[in-house]
Design a protein around this motif. Structure first.
Motif, PDB file in Angstrom:
ATOM      1  N   VAL A  22      37.052  38.090  31.071  1.00  0.00           N
ATOM      2  CA  VAL A  22      37.119  36.740  31.631  1.00  0.00           C
ATOM      3  C   VAL A  22      36.222  36.620  32.861  1.00  0.00           C
ATOM      4  CG1 VAL A  22      38.671  35.090  32.757  1.00  0.00           C
ATOM      5  CG2 VAL A  22      39.393  36.238  30.669  1.00  0.00           C
ATOM      6  N   GLN A  30      37.012  30.712  33.073  1.00  0.00           N
ATOM      7  CA  GLN A  30      37.891  31.689  33.721  1.00  0.00           C
ATOM      8  C   GLN A  30      39.218  31.049  34.103  1.00  0.00           C
ATOM      9  OE1 GLN A  30      36.317  34.019  36.969  1.00  0.00           O
ATOM     10  NE2 GLN A  30      34.273  34.049  36.045  1.00  0.00           N
ATOM     11  N   ALA A  33      41.331  30.326  31.004  1.00  0.00           N
ATOM     12  CA  ALA A  33      41.866  31.565  30.429  1.00  0.00           C
ATOM     13  C   ALA A  33      43.020  32.099  31.269  1.00  0.00           C
ATOM     14  CB  ALA A  33      40.761  32.610  30.312  1.00  0.00           C
ATOM     15  N   ARG A  34      42.854  32.098  32.566  1.00  0.00           N
ATOM     16  CA  ARG A  34      43.903  32.625  33.447  1.00  0.00           C
ATOM     17  C   ARG A  34      45.146  31.752  33.419  1.00  0.00           C
ATOM     18  NH1 ARG A  34      39.351  34.508  36.943  1.00  0.00           N
ATOM     19  NH2 ARG A  34      39.187  36.699  36.376  1.00  0.00           N
ATOM     20  N   GLU A  40      41.181  38.794  28.885  1.00  0.00           N
ATOM     21  CA  GLU A  40      40.027  39.009  28.026  1.00  0.00           C
ATOM     22  C   GLU A  40      40.072  38.018  26.878  1.00  0.00           C
ATOM     23  OE1 GLU A  40      40.670  43.102  27.073  1.00  0.00           O
ATOM     24  OE2 GLU A  40      41.988  42.636  25.406  1.00  0.00           O
TER      25      GLU A  40
END
Length: 76
Positions: A22, A30, A33-34, A40
């Motif tokens: 990421v 990022q 995704a977080r 990942e």
């Protein structure tokens, strides 16, 4: 993250799947995704290297390829 891709527009039947950290992605990706609890992601690439999809799970990457009549290959 996309679930259906029109792969005819990106060409070819072989796609490469690789793990992506990421931290190596643009800030907006990022953050998304977080928020989803991911460290990942898995990218699907055409033979010419163009990324055509980014998903949160390796199994999903392979399934997405197969659902679109593609032949996935893992890249390490």
């Amino acid at each position: 993250m996309p679930q259906h891709i029109d792969f005819e527009t990106v060409g070819g039947s072989l796609v490469y799947i690789r793990k992506v950290d990421v931290e190596d992605l643009p800030d907006a990706v990022q953050e998304e995704a977080r928020e989803g609890g991911l460290d990942e992601l898995y990218a699907l690439h055409r033979a010419d290297g163009e990324q055509v999809a980014l998903v949160g799970d390796r199994s999903l990457a392979f399934n997405l390829a197969r659902q679109n009549d593609l032949h996935p290959v893992s890249v390490h």
